[in-house]
Design a protein around this motif. Sequence first.
Motif, PDB file in Angstrom:
ATOM      1  N   TRP A 282     -56.154-158.537  91.622  1.00  0.00           N
ATOM      2  CA  TRP A 282     -55.670-157.906  92.866  1.00  0.00           C
ATOM      3  C   TRP A 282     -55.870-158.905  93.988  1.00  0.00           C
ATOM      4  CZ3 TRP A 282     -57.427-156.954  97.865  1.00  0.00           C
ATOM      5  CH2 TRP A 282     -56.922-155.957  98.584  1.00  0.00           C
ATOM      6  N   ASP A 309     -46.627-155.488  96.121  1.00  0.00           N
ATOM      7  CA  ASP A 309     -46.376-154.266  95.091  1.00  0.00           C
ATOM      8  C   ASP A 309     -47.191-154.287  94.050  1.00  0.00           C
ATOM      9  OD1 ASP A 309     -44.601-153.429  97.077  1.00  0.00           O
ATOM     10  OD2 ASP A 309     -42.944-154.225  95.918  1.00  0.00           O
ATOM     11  N   ALA A 312     -50.666-153.218  94.851  1.00  0.00           N
ATOM     12  CA  ALA A 312     -50.860-152.131  95.065  1.00  0.00           C
ATOM     13  C   ALA A 312     -50.717-151.140  94.042  1.00  0.00           C
ATOM     14  CB  ALA A 312     -49.674-151.407  95.930  1.00  0.00           C
ATOM     15  N   GLU A 313     -50.192-151.538  92.819  1.00  0.00           N
ATOM     16  CA  GLU A 313     -50.513-150.869  91.752  1.00  0.00           C
ATOM     17  C   GLU A 313     -51.856-150.708  91.053  1.00  0.00           C
ATOM     18  OE1 GLU A 313     -47.701-152.136  88.575  1.00  0.00           O
ATOM     19  OE2 GLU A 313     -45.893-151.887  89.895  1.00  0.00           O
ATOM     20  N   ASP A 316     -54.356-149.480  96.111  1.00  0.00           N
ATOM     21  CA  ASP A 316     -53.402-149.430  97.415  1.00  0.00           C
ATOM     22  C   ASP A 316     -54.024-149.198  98.990  1.00  0.00           C
ATOM     23  OD1 ASP A 316     -50.792-149.729  98.717  1.00  0.00           O
ATOM     24  OD2 ASP A 316     -50.509-147.587  98.461  1.00  0.00           O
ATOM     25  N   ASP A 317     -55.261-148.449  98.783  1.00  0.00           N
ATOM     26  CA  ASP A 317     -55.671-148.063 100.169  1.00  0.00           C
ATOM     27  C   ASP A 317     -56.744-149.338 100.854  1.00  0.00           C
ATOM     28  OD1 ASP A 317     -54.968-145.578  99.940  1.00  0.00           O
ATOM     29  OD2 ASP A 317     -56.623-144.620  98.973  1.00  0.00           O
ATOM     30  N   LEU A 321     -54.020-155.465 102.601  1.00  0.00           N
ATOM     31  CA  LEU A 321     -52.652-155.307 101.882  1.00  0.00           C
ATOM     32  C   LEU A 321     -51.640-154.548 102.806  1.00  0.00           C
ATOM     33  CD1 LEU A 321     -52.311-154.301  98.164  1.00  0.00           C
ATOM     34  CD2 LEU A 321     -50.620-153.302  99.877  1.00  0.00           C
ATOM     35  N   SER A 322     -51.867-153.617 103.393  1.00  0.00           N
ATOM     36  CA  SER A 322     -50.774-153.065 104.163  1.00  0.00           C
ATOM     37  C   SER A 322     -50.359-153.816 105.182  1.00  0.00           C
ATOM     38  CB  SER A 322     -51.261-151.594 104.617  1.00  0.00           C
ATOM     39  OG  SER A 322     -50.424-150.817 105.187  1.00  0.00           O
ATOM     40  N   ARG A 325     -48.275-156.440 103.892  1.00  0.00           N
ATOM     41  CA  ARG A 325     -46.926-155.746 103.687  1.00  0.00           C
ATOM     42  C   ARG A 325     -45.966-155.565 104.901  1.00  0.00           C
ATOM     43  NH1 ARG A 325     -45.299-152.407  99.566  1.00  0.00           N
ATOM     44  NH2 ARG A 325     -47.281-152.376  98.853  1.00  0.00           N
TER      45      ARG A 325
END
Length: 669
Positions: A282, A309, A312-313, A316-317, A321-322, A325
């Motif tokens: 990750w 992506d 995130a698999e 994702d929380d 990462l967000s 993105r």
Amino acid sequence: MRVWAFRAVILCAPILLLALAEGILRLIPGTGHPPLVLTLASMEGRALKSTNAIFPQRFFQQRYEGALVAGGRMRAQPYLESDRTARYRVVVVGASTVQGYPHPHRLASPAFLAAMLADGFGSRPVEVFNLGITSIASFAVARAVEAALELHPDALIIYSGHNEFYGIYGMSTSPWATQINYELMSWRLPRLIKSAIDWAGGRPVSSGQLLETMARRGQVGLVDERRQMAVEQLTRNLIAAVNACRQAGVRPILCTLAANEEGFAPAESAAPDSSTAMGRIWWQHVEAAHDRLRDGGQGAATIALQRLDAAAELFDDAAWLSFLRGRALRELRQHRLANLAFARARDLDTMPWRAPSSHNVAIRDVARSLDVDMVDVEAAFLSAAQPARPGWELMADHVHPTVSGQILLARALADFILTPEARKELQTDAEYLTRQGHVPAESVGVDQAMAELLAAAPMDRFNRDQSQHFRQRAADRWNRLSAAEQRGAQRWMSHRDEIPLVLDLADQLYADGYFDAALSHYRAARLEAPFTPRGDLWSAVQLGWCARMTGMPPAAVHDELLQALDRTRFVAQAPGVDPAFISFASGSLHHFLGEPEAALVGLERAFLTEGLRQSFLFSLFPLLAEELVATSRLQDARRYATMAAAATDGGPYFPRLVESLAANHERGL
């Protein structure tokens, strides 16, 4: 019976002794909470008052995460009070965003709001009070609102909600314990005992260390019960503040909150354990995406998005990462998805220095349920940032607006308060910047402060690139300053807490002959430090000199000089103010206003005070010589010129000046 009476006395004795001690302490001045308003001077039906810079001490009286926090900052704001003035008064209460951090006081949103309302209300006087206190949460804001009602405002604006987790009186698990602690510390005896314990416990942390100290409270997970407690605490305190206003007949106005979503990376984030195989994979995806985004371009953004992506698999929380993105999607011009990603990153931040979206929901719910006015500041910033989310153009760091953001916040408030017809009188942002005295050298200091903030924990993760950007921009802006501005800034660094930076800049610009620039800086200094000997009165005297040196008509500064002359009488009553300086200032102002008799009295009295003469000789003597020659006291002028020459290097400047003035007087010039 006697036994029971004796036992009652024994039981009551400690209580009586404590009550007696409390009563005695209440008789001693200065042992209670500092008041919000001080009366500094009074005359002719007017009083010079000021908000009290040490008023916030009541909130900074306990240890946080093992450290004694130093008193929070609030800027004192002097003002003239008169029963004959039908003014419109606004009080703005909140934390450092209201205070205007990291900008000078005159560039904070309440100062811009005052300028806008003055335009909108026309001839009706307007006052806007800035009660922004560093790092306080909504509980303290509500108590400040209650105190602010003493100012009898027409409207009271509340901007609060960012500090519920890490602010003073924030993140409490028990509202009753918070209230009891605050009320208990309003008593003299507990405060005295607590002060003794704190004194024995070591030195308090400074305001500069406050961020690091409060961060010790740690992360607040996505399912942490404290998130809901923070919403409930904010709701409860806003309701208390609104009710207090209404009981006093004051119009309350709530505000939603703006934050830096586009530029500021989350301070912390949930993430997989990097010691596990999944966690390592990750982190490899996330770090690779970050590196590709630093390369720039849509190709790099596409690859970064693929890596994100894949991450995130696995998990994702994650706020980081967000956020990444959002950056990738913005580079790819997918604005709607980018905006959603940035908003989600803010809500997923596990060290929420920025209020989550739930806090704005709570503010809107309070406004709706109580039918109270609300300014949607968040919507104003979102609209101004389109198609993006608010970023570095509007925000100086994570929650504090840039100067442009301060104007935007002020305009949102002014638009709400003013009628549509009055709003037509508002000026452009550039015109308000000029009026409030925005100067380039102060931007250098802001950039340096932000570079340091983003380079240090807890703000440094994924923000170091922006820290370097601020550092480079500060260097570029410094290099664009004139030599006079650089010298003025360097001189200010040696006594930075004594006078505003803009005043040292003004003095240096004047000394180097840049009189137009000096004039605008002196005007800014008067806004920054009103009713002070140097910031206000000296700057007003120098306005007169700048007008003369640039050939400006006296009418251009007449009202400003007249205002300063009126203020000299109040400043003269302040403790520690040199009467000779007041004579110098009033005499100089009378001179520039064309009032020779009063000018001569003040200037001569000032000149005959040796210490004052030494400090202000080159500003004082030319005006005195003009007045003496004009009243046919040439011999006195020559005698004073000899004294002035002896006080310097004995050169001919002062005698020659007198003879030149005398010759011009003879010719009727």
